[in-house]
Design a protein around this motif. Structure first.
Motif, mmCIF file in Angstrom:
data_model
loop_
_atom_site.group_PDB
_atom_site.id
_atom_site.type_symbol
_atom_site.label_atom_id
_atom_site.label_comp_id
_atom_site.label_asym_id
_atom_site.label_seq_id
_atom_site.Cartn_x
_atom_site.Cartn_y
_atom_site.Cartn_z
ATOM 1 N N CYS A 167 42.760 45.498 43.719
ATOM 2 C CA CYS A 167 42.696 45.987 45.089
ATOM 3 C C CYS A 167 43.984 45.616 45.811
ATOM 4 O O CYS A 167 44.429 44.472 45.736
ATOM 5 N N HIS B 57 33.581 49.086 48.278
ATOM 6 C CA HIS B 57 34.391 47.907 48.564
ATOM 7 C C HIS B 57 35.105 48.048 49.902
ATOM 8 O O HIS B 57 35.735 49.052 50.186
ATOM 9 N N CYS C 181 43.120 42.944 48.949
ATOM 10 C CA CYS C 181 42.628 41.573 48.774
ATOM 11 C C CYS C 181 42.921 41.164 47.339
ATOM 12 O O CYS C 181 43.613 41.859 46.616
ATOM 13 N N HIS D 293 36.919 45.545 53.420
ATOM 14 C CA HIS D 293 37.440 44.237 53.810
ATOM 15 C C HIS D 293 36.972 43.830 55.192
ATOM 16 O O HIS D 293 36.734 44.687 56.016
HETATM 17 ZN ZN LIG Z 1 39.877 44.578 48.421
#
Ligand SMILES: [Zn+2]
Length: 98
Positions: free
Chosen positions: A46, A96, A49, A98
């Motif tokens: 990713c 997914h 992150c 953040h």
């Molecule tokens: Zn991420």
């Protein structure tokens, strides 16, 4: 989606970068961790992150949030989400955030 074409923020892990992510997972995962004992192949990373998607030698997938300490973490760290198979991995990557 295929394993060579990921949606943002995921990028395919390959070559030297994949080896780096695999080595880091091996360094951080201690005896007692749910992924301990599995050979992990880095599939995707990713950009937002430190999460990495791995395929385990048992055929399952997992998203691992690496700590980048290059040393053994205390289980359950590094934080891990086990995913059964391709469909589960695909869904988790789509969700997914953040
Ligand atoms: Zn991420």
């Amino acid at each position: 989606m295929t394993w060579t074409d990921f949606r943002e923020p995921w990028h395919r892990a390959d070559g030297d970068s994949a080896r780096t992510f695999e080595a880091e997972a091996a360094a951080e995962i201690a005896d007692g961790h749910e992924l301990h004992g599995l050979d992990l192949i880095a599939i995707a990373t990713c950009e937002g992150c430190d999460s990495v998607v791995y395929r385990g030698s048992d055929g399952t997938f997992a998203i691992v949030h690496l700590s980048w300490t290059t040393k053994r973490e205390t289980p359950p760290w590094p934080r891990t989400t086990r995913l059964g198979g391709f469909i589960a991995a695909e869904a988790a990557m789509d969700q997914h955030e953040h």
